[in-house]
Design a protein around this motif. Structure first.
Motif, short mmCIF file in Angstrom:
data_model
loop_
_atom_site.label_atom_id
_atom_site.label_comp_id
_atom_site.label_asym_id
_atom_site.label_seq_id
_atom_site.Cartn_x
_atom_site.Cartn_y
_atom_site.Cartn_z
N VAL A 5 0.83 -1.20 0.00
CA VAL A 5 0.00 0.00 0.00
C VAL A 5 0.87 1.25 0.00
O VAL A 5 0.62 2.19 -0.77
N ARG A 6 1.87 1.29 0.84
CA ARG A 6 2.71 2.48 0.94
C ARG A 6 3.35 2.81 -0.41
O ARG A 6 3.32 3.97 -0.85
N LEU A 7 3.94 1.83 -1.06
CA LEU A 7 4.58 2.06 -2.35
C LEU A 7 3.58 2.53 -3.40
O LEU A 7 3.86 3.46 -4.17
N ALA A 8 2.43 1.90 -3.44
CA ALA A 8 1.40 2.27 -4.41
C ALA A 8 0.87 3.68 -4.14
O ALA A 8 0.62 4.45 -5.07
N ARG A 9 0.71 4.01 -2.85
CA ARG A 9 0.22 5.34 -2.48
C ARG A 9 1.20 6.42 -2.91
O ARG A 9 0.82 7.44 -3.50
N ILE A 10 2.48 6.20 -2.64
CA ILE A 10 3.51 7.16 -3.02
C ILE A 10 3.59 7.29 -4.54
O ILE A 10 3.68 8.40 -5.07
N LYS A 11 3.54 6.17 -5.23
CA LYS A 11 3.56 6.18 -6.70
C LYS A 11 2.38 6.98 -7.26
O LYS A 11 2.51 7.66 -8.28
N ALA A 12 1.24 6.90 -6.58
CA ALA A 12 0.04 7.63 -7.02
C ALA A 12 0.09 9.10 -6.60
O ALA A 12 -0.80 9.87 -6.97
N VAL A 23 -10.92 6.98 0.51
CA VAL A 23 -11.59 5.70 0.78
C VAL A 23 -12.47 5.72 2.03
O VAL A 23 -13.11 4.72 2.35
N GLY A 24 -12.49 6.83 2.75
CA GLY A 24 -13.40 6.96 3.89
C GLY A 24 -12.93 6.33 5.18
O GLY A 24 -13.74 5.80 5.95
N ILE A 25 -11.62 6.37 5.42
CA ILE A 25 -11.07 5.87 6.68
C ILE A 25 -10.19 6.96 7.28
O ILE A 25 -10.01 8.02 6.69
N THR A 26 -9.61 6.68 8.44
CA THR A 26 -8.73 7.66 9.07
C THR A 26 -7.29 7.49 8.57
O THR A 26 -6.92 6.40 8.10
N ARG A 27 -6.50 8.53 8.74
CA ARG A 27 -5.09 8.45 8.37
C ARG A 27 -4.39 7.39 9.22
O ARG A 27 -3.50 6.68 8.75
N GLN A 28 -4.81 7.28 10.48
CA GLN A 28 -4.21 6.29 11.36
C GLN A 28 -4.45 4.86 10.86
O GLN A 28 -3.58 4.01 10.96
N THR A 29 -5.63 4.63 10.29
CA THR A 29 -5.93 3.31 9.74
C THR A 29 -5.05 3.03 8.53
O THR A 29 -4.55 1.91 8.37
N VAL A 30 -4.84 4.03 7.68
CA VAL A 30 -3.93 3.86 6.54
C VAL A 30 -2.54 3.47 7.05
O VAL A 30 -1.91 2.55 6.54
N SER A 31 -2.08 4.16 8.08
CA SER A 31 -0.76 3.87 8.65
C SER A 31 -0.69 2.42 9.15
O SER A 31 0.29 1.72 8.89
N LEU A 32 -1.73 1.98 9.86
CA LEU A 32 -1.75 0.60 10.36
C LEU A 32 -1.77 -0.42 9.23
O LEU A 32 -1.11 -1.45 9.31
N ILE A 33 -2.52 -0.14 8.17
CA ILE A 33 -2.56 -1.04 7.01
C ILE A 33 -1.17 -1.12 6.39
O ILE A 33 -0.67 -2.22 6.08
N GLU A 34 -0.52 0.03 6.20
CA GLU A 34 0.81 0.05 5.60
C GLU A 34 1.83 -0.71 6.43
O GLU A 34 2.74 -1.33 5.88
N LYS A 35 1.68 -0.69 7.75
CA LYS A 35 2.60 -1.41 8.64
C LYS A 35 2.26 -2.88 8.78
O LYS A 35 2.98 -3.64 9.42
N GLY A 36 1.13 -3.30 8.19
CA GLY A 36 0.72 -4.69 8.29
C GLY A 36 0.09 -5.04 9.63
O GLY A 36 -0.03 -6.21 9.99
#
Length: 68
Positions: A5-12, A23-36
């Motif tokens: 996710v992190r690589l794809a997000r940066i590429k985008a 996508v309708g979530i919090t920034r903290q959730t994105v961070s947790l997803i990126e960290k696995g």
């Protein structure tokens, strides 16, 4: 779950906050997803893929060896 996710997000060209807003979530959730540390639902996985213009298997794929 390991993901790209992190690589794809940066590429985008998106920040965590921009992806979260899209996508309708919090920034903290994105961070947790990126960290696995958070496993998103299939629906959220697809929303993330659409937001970063990538295919599901490019971002959220686990090889069979990953299940052992």
């Amino acid at each position: 779950m390991k993901n790209n996710v992190r690589l794809a997000r940066i590429k985008a060209g998106l920040t965590q906050q921009e992806l979260a807003d899209t996508v309708g979530i919090t920034r903290q959730t994105v961070s947790l997803i990126e960290k696995g540390k958070y496993n998103p639902s299939l629906k959220l996985c697809l929303q993330i893929c659409y937001a970063v213009n990538a295919k599901l298997d490019e971002i959220f794929w686990i090889d069979r060896e990953g299940f052992e």
